[in-house]
Scaffold this motif. Structure first.
Motif, PDB file in Angstrom:
ATOM      1  N   THR A 124     -33.779 -12.076  39.809  1.00  2.84           N
ATOM      2  CA  THR A 124     -34.863 -12.226  38.829  1.00  2.84           C
ATOM      3  C   THR A 124     -36.081 -12.888  39.481  1.00  2.84           C
ATOM      4  OG1 THR A 124     -33.257 -12.416  37.044  1.00  2.84           O
ATOM      5  CG2 THR A 124     -35.435 -13.355  36.607  1.00  2.84           C
ATOM      6  N   ALA A 125     -37.274 -12.381  39.142  1.00  3.69           N
ATOM      7  CA  ALA A 125     -38.554 -12.952  39.609  1.00  3.69           C
ATOM      8  C   ALA A 125     -38.658 -12.988  41.128  1.00  3.69           C
ATOM      9  CB  ALA A 125     -38.761 -14.351  39.019  1.00  3.69           C
TER      10      ALA A 125
ATOM     11  N   PHE B 115     -38.470  -6.753  29.946  1.00  2.00           N
ATOM     12  CA  PHE B 115     -39.241  -6.578  28.702  1.00  2.00           C
ATOM     13  C   PHE B 115     -39.032  -5.193  28.091  1.00  2.00           C
ATOM     14  CE2 PHE B 115     -41.460 -10.471  29.941  1.00  2.00           C
ATOM     15  CZ  PHE B 115     -41.517 -11.105  28.707  1.00  2.00           C
TER      16      PHE B 115
ATOM     17  N   PHE C 203     -43.457 -13.246  25.054  1.00  2.00           N
ATOM     18  CA  PHE C 203     -42.297 -13.004  24.189  1.00  2.00           C
ATOM     19  C   PHE C 203     -42.754 -12.942  22.730  1.00  2.00           C
ATOM     20  CE2 PHE C 203     -39.801 -14.893  27.784  1.00  2.00           C
ATOM     21  CZ  PHE C 203     -38.989 -13.801  28.015  1.00  2.00           C
TER      22      PHE C 203
ATOM     23  N   SER D   6     -29.698 -11.690  27.775  1.00  2.00           N
ATOM     24  CA  SER D   6     -30.071 -10.652  28.717  1.00  2.00           C
ATOM     25  C   SER D   6     -29.553 -10.984  30.099  1.00  2.00           C
ATOM     26  CB  SER D   6     -31.602 -10.514  28.734  1.00  2.00           C
ATOM     27  OG  SER D   6     -31.963  -9.397  29.489  1.00  2.00           O
TER      28      SER D   6
ATOM     29  N   MET E 189     -33.053 -17.349  23.065  1.00  2.00           N
ATOM     30  CA  MET E 189     -32.781 -16.358  24.114  1.00  2.00           C
ATOM     31  C   MET E 189     -32.068 -16.995  25.299  1.00  2.00           C
ATOM     32  SD  MET E 189     -35.145 -13.567  25.981  1.00  2.00           S
ATOM     33  CE  MET E 189     -34.463 -12.667  27.372  1.00  2.00           C
TER      34      MET E 189
ATOM     35  N   SER F 221     -46.484 -15.323  41.380  1.00  7.18           N
ATOM     36  CA  SER F 221     -46.069 -14.258  40.465  1.00  7.18           C
ATOM     37  C   SER F 221     -47.089 -13.122  40.535  1.00  7.18           C
ATOM     38  CB  SER F 221     -45.991 -14.804  39.037  1.00  7.18           C
ATOM     39  OG  SER F 221     -47.303 -15.058  38.578  1.00  7.18           O
ATOM     40  N   SER F 222     -46.683 -11.951  40.076  1.00  3.96           N
ATOM     41  CA  SER F 222     -47.607 -10.811  40.066  1.00  3.96           C
ATOM     42  C   SER F 222     -48.831 -11.141  39.214  1.00  3.96           C
ATOM     43  CB  SER F 222     -46.925  -9.572  39.495  1.00  3.96           C
ATOM     44  OG  SER F 222     -45.852  -9.212  40.297  1.00  3.96           O
TER      45      SER F 222
ATOM     46  N   ALA G 247     -39.082  -6.252  40.165  1.00  2.59           N
ATOM     47  CA  ALA G 247     -39.430  -5.726  38.842  1.00  2.59           C
ATOM     48  C   ALA G 247     -38.475  -6.160  37.731  1.00  2.59           C
ATOM     49  CB  ALA G 247     -39.557  -4.200  38.883  1.00  2.59           C
ATOM     50  N   SER G 248     -38.025  -7.418  37.771  1.00  3.93           N
ATOM     51  CA  SER G 248     -37.149  -7.874  36.687  1.00  3.93           C
ATOM     52  C   SER G 248     -37.913  -7.935  35.373  1.00  3.93           C
ATOM     53  CB  SER G 248     -36.534  -9.243  37.007  1.00  3.93           C
ATOM     54  OG  SER G 248     -37.514 -10.249  37.026  1.00  3.93           O
ATOM     55  N   SER G 249     -39.211  -8.273  35.448  1.00  5.20           N
ATOM     56  CA  SER G 249     -39.962  -8.362  34.201  1.00  5.20           C
ATOM     57  C   SER G 249     -40.113  -6.971  33.580  1.00  5.20           C
ATOM     58  CB  SER G 249     -41.336  -9.012  34.411  1.00  5.20           C
ATOM     59  OG  SER G 249     -42.110  -8.260  35.307  1.00  5.20           O
TER      60      SER G 249
ATOM     61  N   LEU H 210     -31.210 -16.026  29.313  1.00  5.41           N
ATOM     62  CA  LEU H 210     -31.458 -15.086  30.412  1.00  5.41           C
ATOM     63  C   LEU H 210     -30.505 -15.437  31.556  1.00  5.41           C
ATOM     64  CD1 LEU H 210     -32.994 -12.858  31.904  1.00  5.41           C
ATOM     65  CD2 LEU H 210     -34.810 -14.502  32.407  1.00  5.41           C
TER      66      LEU H 210
ATOM     67  N   GLY I 137     -39.623 -10.114  42.912  1.00  6.66           N
ATOM     68  CA  GLY I 137     -40.389  -8.963  43.367  1.00  6.66           C
ATOM     69  C   GLY I 137     -39.617  -7.658  43.242  1.00  6.66           C
TER      70      GLY I 137
ATOM     71  N   ASP J 260     -43.924  -4.335  46.627  1.00  7.36           N
ATOM     72  CA  ASP J 260     -44.389  -4.908  45.380  1.00  7.36           C
ATOM     73  C   ASP J 260     -44.907  -6.307  45.707  1.00  7.36           C
ATOM     74  OD1 ASP J 260     -44.193  -2.869  43.645  1.00  7.36           O
ATOM     75  OD2 ASP J 260     -42.825  -3.838  42.267  1.00  7.36           O
TER      76      ASP J 260
ATOM     77  N   LYS K   8     -40.173 -15.718  43.904  1.00  6.17           N
ATOM     78  CA  LYS K   8     -41.451 -15.654  44.618  1.00  6.17           C
ATOM     79  C   LYS K   8     -42.285 -16.892  44.334  1.00  6.17           C
ATOM     80  CE  LYS K   8     -42.726 -12.178  42.220  1.00  6.17           C
ATOM     81  NZ  LYS K   8     -43.571 -11.128  41.643  1.00  6.17           N
TER      82      LYS K   8
HETATM   83  N1  LIG Z   1     -33.913  -9.656  31.449  1.00  7.28           N
HETATM   84  C1  LIG Z   1     -35.067 -10.191  31.095  1.00  7.28           C
HETATM   85  N2  LIG Z   1     -35.420 -10.248  29.797  1.00  7.28           N
HETATM   86  C2  LIG Z   1     -36.618 -10.748  29.431  1.00  7.28           C
HETATM   87  N3  LIG Z   1     -37.527 -11.237  30.303  1.00  7.28           N
HETATM   88  C3  LIG Z   1     -37.215 -11.211  31.609  1.00  7.28           C
HETATM   89  C4  LIG Z   1     -35.981 -10.680  32.079  1.00  7.28           C
HETATM   90  N4  LIG Z   1     -35.961 -10.777  33.433  1.00  7.28           N
HETATM   91  C5  LIG Z   1     -37.118 -11.344  33.787  1.00  7.28           C
HETATM   92  N5  LIG Z   1     -37.890 -11.602  32.709  1.00  7.28           N
HETATM   93  C6  LIG Z   1     -39.208 -12.238  32.670  1.00  7.28           C
HETATM   94  O1  LIG Z   1     -39.942 -11.825  33.815  1.00  7.28           O
HETATM   95  C7  LIG Z   1     -40.324 -12.952  34.603  1.00  7.28           C
HETATM   96  C8  LIG Z   1     -40.351 -12.582  36.083  1.00  7.28           C
HETATM   97  O2  LIG Z   1     -41.441 -11.738  36.298  1.00  7.28           O
HETATM   98  P1  LIG Z   1     -42.217 -11.647  37.696  1.00  7.28           P
HETATM   99  O3  LIG Z   1     -43.294 -10.639  37.541  1.00  7.28           O
HETATM  100  O4  LIG Z   1     -42.548 -13.020  38.168  1.00  7.28           O
HETATM  101  O5  LIG Z   1     -41.092 -11.130  38.708  1.00  7.28           O
HETATM  102  P2  LIG Z   1     -40.495  -9.689  38.926  1.00  7.28           P
HETATM  103  O6  LIG Z   1     -40.795  -8.848  37.733  1.00  7.28           O
HETATM  104  O7  LIG Z   1     -39.055  -9.817  39.266  1.00  7.28           O
HETATM  105  O8  LIG Z   1     -41.288  -9.165  40.174  1.00  7.28           O
HETATM  106  P3  LIG Z   1     -42.455  -8.024  40.311  1.00  7.28           P
HETATM  107  O9  LIG Z   1     -43.161  -7.919  39.014  1.00  7.28           O
HETATM  108  O10 LIG Z   1     -43.339  -8.509  41.404  1.00  7.28           O
HETATM  109  O11 LIG Z   1     -41.743  -6.776  40.720  1.00  7.28           O
HETATM  110  C9  LIG Z   1     -39.257 -13.996  34.255  1.00  7.28           C
HETATM  111  O12 LIG Z   1     -39.748 -15.285  34.470  1.00  7.28           O
HETATM  112  C10 LIG Z   1     -39.028 -13.736  32.747  1.00  7.28           C
HETATM  113  O13 LIG Z   1     -40.051 -14.292  31.963  1.00  7.28           O
END
Ligand SMILES: Nc1ncnc2c1ncn2[C@@H]1O[C@H](COP(=O)(O)OP(=O)(O)OP(=O)(O)O)[C@@H](O)[C@H]1O
Ligand SMILES: C[C@@](O)(CCOP(=O)(O)OP(=O)(O)O)CC(=O)O
Length: 352
Positions: A124-125, A135, A81, A118, A67, A217-218, A129-131, A69, A127, A243, A214
């Motif tokens: 990303t990460a 996902f 994953f 992706s 993968m 992490s959440s 909501a990238s996760s 990212l 805050g 968030d 951040k």
């Molecule tokens: N496009 C993507 N495809 C797959 N996994 C991703 C992708 N973007 C982010 N992630 C996963 O999500 C993690 C980040 O999640 P995290 O909850 O820390 O931050 P966030 O989602 O951006 O913030 P929050 O949940 O507080 O809004 C990354 O380390 C990675 O594992």
């Protein structure tokens, strides 16, 4: 696997939205399956402004799952994953592409490897909501590639095992994640309450104070809350929300309120003098026009908000906000059939 050559690559590209919870998910009753301690409700944000794009590919020439990212190779060995991959693979169906002469039977999927690329068009990460978008897109695109015959709520229960909030990004509009009761998590899934057209002049303004990764992490933050907070079960949320990061999200019930809000925000948080207004407001810039703000000159000329009494000095916080994102409720994940949008090369299955 009926195909003469080993050189074929079969790909799917999809795009998925982020979401912002108005009733937050915070705290798990099961860390591994990602089962929450409460129901949550979110608004899916317009993917034209914030989204993840993911391309997944399969080929007999791939010797391992890989993968990338945001252009950098990352490990897929993490439990989250692996859970999503396992759940999708176990539901894979027969796939046939007559044009390319490819036939994959469901038993083949256990032996075949995938490549995944992706890209998040937002930090990303940090805050934002990238996760969730990440996902949701991961599961949605793999499900299509592997011809998984499950409805969107069932897919949401798989995305949940990647990141809890991801289950809500399988739908557009207003979405509820039902916490469920079952120990194995099969009833902990998302449902759409109403689509994005239901309240289409709702405006969501995100003040991005920091787009840096951040420190907490959440996942860690909510674990600490569960362990230490007696108040967790009594929390409530209203029309502004944070968030798990420093970025404030403000929700205006219509465009009129949003333009009044933007005038006030820009009065108190003007951009640095070398910035231009266009790069200070991302997403839906038409609210700027509604607010009578065409350029920096108009921002500088904004009068103090009328509700501030004349004798109260109004301090400004120039440059404290990096930028604002102005967005609205949006649709759920979609497949992108245009091959030019794919992130993987259709010949090699490697990032373009
Ligand atoms: N496009 C993507 N495809 C797959 N996994 C991703 C992708 N973007 C982010 N992630 C996963 O999500 C993690 C980040 O999640 P995290 O909850 O820390 O931050 P966030 O989602 O951006 O913030 P929050 O949940 O507080 O809004 C990354 O380390 C990675 O594992
Ligand atoms: C504050 C929140 O955004 C927390 C989101 O947490 P995540 O879904 O990122 O956490 P994990 O399930 O551990 O991956 C609230 C919400 O989206 O409901």
């Amino acid at each position: 696997m009926a195909s003469e050559s080993q050189n074929w690559v079969l790909m799917v590209t999809a795009r998925a939205p982020t979401n912002i919870a108005v009733i937050k998910y915070w705290g798990k009753r099961d860390e591994k399956l990602i089962l929450p301690v409460n129901d949550s409700i979110s608004v899916t944000l317009d993917p034209d402004h914030l989204c993840t794009t993911t391309t997944v590919a399969v080929s007999p020439s791939f010797d391992q799952d890989r993968m990338w990212l945001n252009g950098k190779e990352i490990s897929l060995s993490g439990g989250r994953f692996q859970s999503c991959l396992r759940e999708i693979r176990s539901r894979a169906g027969d796939v046939e592409d007559k044009e390319k002469g490819i036939k994959i039977s469901k038993e083949d999927w256990g032996k075949l490897h995938v490549h995944i690329a992706s890209y998040n068009n937002f930090p990303t990460a940090a805050g934002l909501a990238s996760s969730a978008a990440g996902f949701a897109c991961f599961v949605f695109s793999l499900a299509k590639l592997m011809n998984v015959n499950e409805n969107q709520s069932k897919l949401s229960a798989i995305a949940r095992q990647g990141s809890g909030s991801a289950c809500r990004s399988l739908f557009g509009g207003f979405v509820k994640w039902i916490m469920g009761k079952d120990e194995n998590g099969c009833d902990s899934l998302a449902v759409q309450l109403t689509d994005e057209k239901h309240w289409d002049d709702l405006v969501i303004l995100v003040a991005v104070v920091s787009s840096r990764q951040k420190e907490t992490s959440s996942t860690t933050g909510m674990r600490e809350s569960i362990e230490t907070s007696l108040l967790l079960q009594h929390r409530a949320k209203v029309a502004y929300t944070f968030d798990a990061g420093p970025n404030a999200v403000l929700i205006a019930r219509n465009r009129k309120v949003a333009s009044l809000l933007l005038q006030r925000l820009l009065f108190y948080f003007p951009p640095n003098s070398d910035a231009d207004l266009n790069s200070y407001i991302h997403g839906d810039k038409s609210i700027l026009r509604d607010a009578g703000l065409e350029g920096l000159k108009d921002v500088e000329a904004l009068p103090p908000p009328p509700e501030i009494k004349d004798n109260v000095p109004s301090q400004k916080y120039r440059g404290d906000v990096s930028y604002f994102i102005c967005t609205r409720p949006g649709r759920g994940p979609v497949y992108l059939s245009d091959e030019s949008q794919a992130l993987l090369n259709p010949e090699t299955g490697l990032p373009k």
